[in-house]
Design an enzyme around this catalytic site. Structure first.
Site, short mmCIF file in Angstrom:
data_model
loop_
_atom_site.label_atom_id
_atom_site.label_comp_id
_atom_site.label_asym_id
_atom_site.label_seq_id
_atom_site.Cartn_x
_atom_site.Cartn_y
_atom_site.Cartn_z
N GLY A 1 -0.49 1.70 -4.57
CA GLY A 1 0.86 1.96 -4.06
C GLY A 1 1.85 0.84 -4.30
O GLY A 1 2.96 0.89 -3.76
N HIS B 1 3.91 -9.66 -2.91
CA HIS B 1 4.50 -9.69 -1.56
C HIS B 1 3.48 -9.18 -0.57
O HIS B 1 2.64 -8.34 -0.91
CB HIS B 1 5.78 -8.85 -1.49
N HIS C 1 3.10 -7.40 3.25
CA HIS C 1 3.78 -6.67 4.31
C HIS C 1 3.26 -7.19 5.65
O HIS C 1 2.03 -7.20 5.88
CB HIS C 1 3.47 -5.17 4.24
P1 AMP Z 1 5.01 -2.07 -2.36
O1 AMP Z 1 5.11 -0.56 -2.40
O2 AMP Z 1 3.79 -2.59 -1.70
O3 AMP Z 1 5.27 -2.67 -3.73
O4 AMP Z 1 6.20 -2.54 -1.41
C1 AMP Z 1 7.53 -2.61 -1.83
C2 AMP Z 1 8.36 -2.61 -0.59
O5 AMP Z 1 9.64 -3.11 -0.92
C3 AMP Z 1 8.57 -1.22 0.04
O6 AMP Z 1 8.08 -1.23 1.38
C4 AMP Z 1 10.09 -1.03 -0.03
O7 AMP Z 1 10.60 -0.36 1.10
C5 AMP Z 1 10.59 -2.46 -0.12
N1 AMP Z 1 11.89 -2.64 -0.77
C6 AMP Z 1 12.31 -2.09 -1.93
N2 AMP Z 1 13.54 -2.54 -2.22
C7 AMP Z 1 13.89 -3.40 -1.25
C8 AMP Z 1 15.04 -4.19 -0.98
N3 AMP Z 1 16.10 -4.20 -1.79
N4 AMP Z 1 15.05 -4.97 0.14
C9 AMP Z 1 13.99 -4.97 0.96
N5 AMP Z 1 12.88 -4.24 0.78
C10 AMP Z 1 12.83 -3.47 -0.30
#
Ligand code: AMP
Length: 111
Positions: free
Chosen positions: A91, A98, A100
Site C-alpha cells: 500500500g 515515512h 505513520h
Molecule cells: P503510504 O500510502 O504509506 O505511502 O502513505 C502516504 C500517506 O501520505 C497517505 O496516508 C496520504 O494520506 C498522505 N499524503 C499524501 N499527500 C500528502 C500531503 N500533501 N500532505 C500530507 N500527507 C499526505
C-alpha cells in the site's frame, strides 16, 4: 522529480509540521485515518524501508524517538501504532520513506 514529501521538505508544497530538526520532519497526514495520524520521515530521500542502507539506520532510531515524544505530547502513549508500508504490495503510495503514527481511537488487529 521529487516526491510529494520531497516537495514538502523543500518548502514548495505546504504541510502542517508538528516536529522538525536537521534530519527529520513530522507532518499531519492530509487524509487522517485516526484522530492522531502523523507522518514521520527522514529528510534524506530514501524511497522505502527496503532501500535503507546500514549507514542510515540511526535515522530509524531517531524516528522512533520522535514518535515517542509526539505520542506523549498528544496523550496517546498508552495506545499507538508506528508503521511503514514497504512497497506498492503493502500500500505504499509515496516513495519517500515515512512512518505513520496512528492513535486516538481503538486500533484493531492488523490484517
Ligand atoms: P503510504 O500510502 O504509506 O505511502 O502513505 C502516504 C500517506 O501520505 C497517505 O496516508 C496520504 O494520506 C498522505 N499524503 C499524501 N499527500 C500528502 C500531503 N500533501 N500532505 C500530507 N500527507 C499526505
Amino acid at each position: 522529480m521529487s516526491t510529494i514529501f520531497g516537495q514538502i521538505i523543500e518548502g514548495s508544497l505546504p504541510s502542517k509540521k508538528v516536529f522538525e530538526n536537521e534530519r527529520i520532519l513530522a507532518i499531519e497526514d492530509i487524509h487522517p485515518e485516526a484522530p492522531v495520524h502523523i507522518l514521520i520521515l527522514p529528510k534524506k530521500p530514501i524511497a522505502s524501508l527496503q532501500d535503507l542502507k546500514g549507514e542510515d539506520l540511526a535515522l530509524v532510531g531517531e524516528i522512533v524517538q520522535v514518535a515517542q515524544k509526539l505520542a506523549t505530547e498528544l496523550g496517546i502513549e498508552k495506545g499507538y501504532r508506528l508503521l511503514t508500508n514497504n512497497g506498492s504490495g503493502a500500500g505504499q503510495t509515496v516513495f519517500h520513506l515515512h512512518f505513520h503514527l496512528l492513535g486516538g481511537r481503538p486500533l484493531g488487529k492488523l490484517g
